[in-house]
Design a protein around this motif. Structure first.
Motif, mmCIF file in Angstrom:
data_model
loop_
_atom_site.group_PDB
_atom_site.id
_atom_site.type_symbol
_atom_site.label_atom_id
_atom_site.label_comp_id
_atom_site.label_asym_id
_atom_site.label_seq_id
_atom_site.Cartn_x
_atom_site.Cartn_y
_atom_site.Cartn_z
ATOM 1 N N HIS A 125 -7.049 -1.961 1.686
ATOM 2 C CA HIS A 125 -6.269 -2.129 0.472
ATOM 3 C C HIS A 125 -6.324 -3.610 0.094
ATOM 4 O O HIS A 125 -6.287 -4.478 0.972
ATOM 5 C CB HIS A 125 -4.817 -1.699 0.714
ATOM 6 N N PRO B 199 0.789 -1.230 0.000
ATOM 7 C CA PRO B 199 0.000 0.000 0.000
ATOM 8 C C PRO B 199 0.826 1.286 0.000
ATOM 9 O O PRO B 199 0.278 2.367 -0.242
ATOM 10 C CB PRO B 199 -0.834 -0.116 1.287
ATOM 11 N N PRO C 188 -2.794 4.221 3.720
ATOM 12 C CA PRO C 188 -4.164 4.455 3.245
ATOM 13 C C PRO C 188 -5.146 4.382 4.411
ATOM 14 O O PRO C 188 -5.010 3.556 5.315
ATOM 15 C CB PRO C 188 -4.389 3.313 2.256
#
Length: 273
Positions: A164, A103, A160
């Motif tokens: 993900h 990610p 994030p």
């Protein structure tokens, strides 16, 4: 997450009982907000009169390592690596969970296999980390303390907020690590309700290594740790338990990767204790 000390869990460190007399290895849990992606922080420190080379069969993950004025992303590996230690020094590492680094980068992790790259080439915005580590004393382990907080802040800002796809792959890989009965890709795909090709594509993108390689890596760890911590193993039974056709199969593959047979590895680790 309750990270275990190296004396209890030396997976990845070859001949650890000898190595841990040459260097100190401390481990710490990541901040709660990073535990989705990061397995642990580790700090190695050493003060040696003679150079020492530590052999490592790294976990199938990415490590972000700071030492000697550098910040380096070490991709997943297919072979035993060597860490040469000399004089007085330290290294701070962030060991990601399987697929946990994906990610943070726009590159498939298959692009990073067997590579060590400056952090700024792989992690967007890592230039400040590189500048900071160049200011630190490469011989003073205390320098790692403020750096840890800086690295965690950087990763927390880059992580994030939502889920993900790599997190699902992370869970699959960690189930492999936890369950020695998983020994083939076909079996793993069936358990996870995925086609073999789809499983292979996900591992290539998110982990960097093929599912077969990941399964074998964790089975090698199991063999090495049983040899290190227990009495003389029944190698024939252990081979079958870990998914090898027989003792000769285990011996061939273990020797090809580790460089010595399981029996010789066990003897060497016992001698070092």
């Amino acid at each position: 997450m309750d990270v275990r000390p190296a004396a209890e869990d030396a997976r990845g460190i070859l001949d650890p009982d000898r190595g841990l007399t040459r260097f100190r290895l401390d481990r710490a849990d990541p901040a709660p907000g990073l535990a989705r992606f990061v397995d642990r922080h580790w700090t190695a420190s050493w003060e040696l009169r003679k150079p020492y080379t530590q052999r490592v069969l790294a976990h199938p993950v990415v490590n972000l390592v700071f030492t000697a004025g550098t910040a380096t992303v070490h991709g997943p590996t297919t072979r035993v690596g060597r860490r040469c230690l000399d004089g007085r020094g330290w290294a701070l590492g962030v060991m990601f969970r399987p697929a946990g680094f994906r990610p943070f980068t726009d590159r498939p992790l298959s692009d990073l296999v067997d590579l060590s790259l400056p952090a700024g080439e792989v992690l967007p915005g890592a230039a400040e980390l590189e500048r900071e580590v160049r200011r630190l004393d490469p011989a003073d382990p205390a320098a790692a303390v403020p750096l840890t907080a800086l690295v965690e802040a950087f990763l927390a800002a880059a992580a994030p907020a939502g889920g993900h796809p790599a997190e699902d792959t992370r869970d699959i890989a960690e189930r492999v690590a936890a369950d020695p009965s998983v020994t083939t890709v076909a079996e793993l795909a069936r358990r996870e309700g995925l086609g073999v090709r789809r499983l292979q594509r996900r591992f290539s993108d998110h982990v960097g290594l093929a599912p077969k390689t990941v399964i074998r890596r964790y089975r090698f760890y199991e063999a090495a740790e049983r040899a290190r911590l227990g009495e003389r193993p029944d190698w024939g039974r252990l081979a079958v338990d870990l998914g090898f056709s027989d003792q000769s199969h285990l011996t061939r593959e273990f020797t090809a990767v580790i460089g010595v047979s399981p029996g010789r590895y066990a003897e060497a680790t016992r001698a070092a204790r």
